[in-house]
Enzyme design. Sequence first.
Site, mmCIF file in Angstrom:
data_model
loop_
_atom_site.group_PDB
_atom_site.id
_atom_site.type_symbol
_atom_site.label_atom_id
_atom_site.label_comp_id
_atom_site.label_asym_id
_atom_site.label_seq_id
_atom_site.Cartn_x
_atom_site.Cartn_y
_atom_site.Cartn_z
ATOM 1 N N ASN A 26 66.486 -20.360 -15.583
ATOM 2 C CA ASN A 26 67.895 -20.266 -15.195
ATOM 3 C C ASN A 26 68.759 -21.333 -15.860
ATOM 4 O OD1 ASN A 26 67.523 -18.068 -13.522
ATOM 5 N ND2 ASN A 26 67.215 -19.299 -11.677
ATOM 6 N N ILE A 27 68.321 -22.601 -15.770
ATOM 7 C CA ILE A 27 69.133 -23.696 -16.294
ATOM 8 C C ILE A 27 69.218 -23.622 -17.814
ATOM 9 C CG2 ILE A 27 69.238 -26.202 -16.583
ATOM 10 C CD1 ILE A 27 68.226 -26.521 -13.769
ATOM 11 N N CYS A 67 71.071 -31.948 -9.492
ATOM 12 C CA CYS A 67 72.292 -31.233 -9.113
ATOM 13 C C CYS A 67 72.990 -31.941 -7.954
ATOM 14 C CB CYS A 67 71.972 -29.787 -8.752
ATOM 15 S SG CYS A 67 70.848 -29.571 -7.345
ATOM 16 N N ALA A 91 67.086 -21.599 -6.455
ATOM 17 C CA ALA A 91 66.038 -22.595 -6.704
ATOM 18 C C ALA A 91 64.826 -21.917 -7.323
ATOM 19 C CB ALA A 91 65.652 -23.291 -5.404
ATOM 20 N N GLY A 92 64.671 -22.104 -8.618
ATOM 21 C CA GLY A 92 63.534 -21.521 -9.312
ATOM 22 C C GLY A 92 62.283 -22.359 -9.129
ATOM 23 N N GLY A 108 60.845 -24.468 -11.068
ATOM 24 C CA GLY A 108 60.988 -25.856 -11.502
ATOM 25 C C GLY A 108 61.625 -26.717 -10.431
ATOM 26 N N THR A 109 62.691 -26.206 -9.819
ATOM 27 C CA THR A 109 63.363 -26.941 -8.741
ATOM 28 C C THR A 109 62.412 -27.159 -7.574
ATOM 29 O OG1 THR A 109 65.521 -26.036 -9.359
ATOM 30 C CG2 THR A 109 65.293 -26.895 -7.122
ATOM 31 N N ARG A 110 61.698 -26.129 -7.184
ATOM 32 C CA ARG A 110 60.803 -26.231 -6.033
ATOM 33 C C ARG A 110 59.643 -27.194 -6.300
ATOM 34 N NH1 ARG A 110 61.955 -22.013 -2.411
ATOM 35 N NH2 ARG A 110 63.451 -20.535 -3.275
#
Length: 327
Positions: free
Chosen positions: A17-18, A133, A165-166, A168-170
């Site tokens: 996503n990012i 973020c 929250a993909g 990577g975020t998790r």
Amino acid sequence: MSENTRKVTVAVIGSGNIGTDLMIKVIRHSDVLQMGAMVGIDPDSDGLARARRLGVPTTAVGVHGLLELPNFDEIDVVFDATSAKAHAANAALLEPLGKRLIDLTPAALGPFVVPAVNLDEHRHAANVNMVTCGGQATIPIVAAVSRVTPVAYAEIVASIASKSAGPGTRANIDEFTETTSHAIETVGGARRGKAIIVLNPADPPLIMRDTVLCLISARDPATHDAIRNSIQAMVEHVATYVPGYRLKQQVQITPVPDGQPVHTLLASGDTAAPTHQVSVFLEVEGAAHYLPAYAGNLDIMTSAAVRYAESVADTIAAPAATQGATR
């Protein structure tokens, strides 16, 4: 950017996503940057598919594939939108080759950059970190308060849509809280900082919302007015590169009740009891360049990263005439 200065060529590592939103921002909205490569590890990812359709060179074998691309030598800046662990390995390969790194993971190998606060402090750094973020959304507010009066303690709560929250975020939740807490102190100016992230499962998803709480010792109403003015000016500043960034309601400055054990929140060695709490409520709506509007948490990261890259372009891109004369 002058007519005689070439565009800065960038690569994006991470086709999620990012990374994909970064690519779209560079292609559609930057007059200073141009895409040189999109790097992923999943050949079927939407990010790599979009990059191929847009004519961007791609590789699906990670940073090693980037090194093998025919145009690798032309790449000036690498955005890393992978994970904290992966960034350490990527930096070890790319920094010795002279590539400037902009790290969008919580790895924090380089100095923190929050464009609204310290954009010009690390213009020549080989590797900068964009915090998180939550940090990009809230640290400007802590800094706005600390510019008026010392902040003994600052706590932020970042609430983001679970759908934004993909993996990577998790996978980086612990690093998120640690990195953001540290940056609240080193960039925001608080004596002690704490960060909390909440993944909001609401459906339909809600946009990013942030709460910033600062403990201060300031009884003077004039100081309170100065704090409100400083916060308003900072919100307007951030909104120049994140248009969906705004105050949710008026800034609140309230006395700390007698007997409240706020001393437990203070940095080691601090003894002066705070007199007031500053409460700021924000929301961040995404620009929807690639991600949905509710993903303001991701949009503020990519917008901040592009803002930094554009601001340091003059330290990277040599005048075209000079380049031609030295070949």
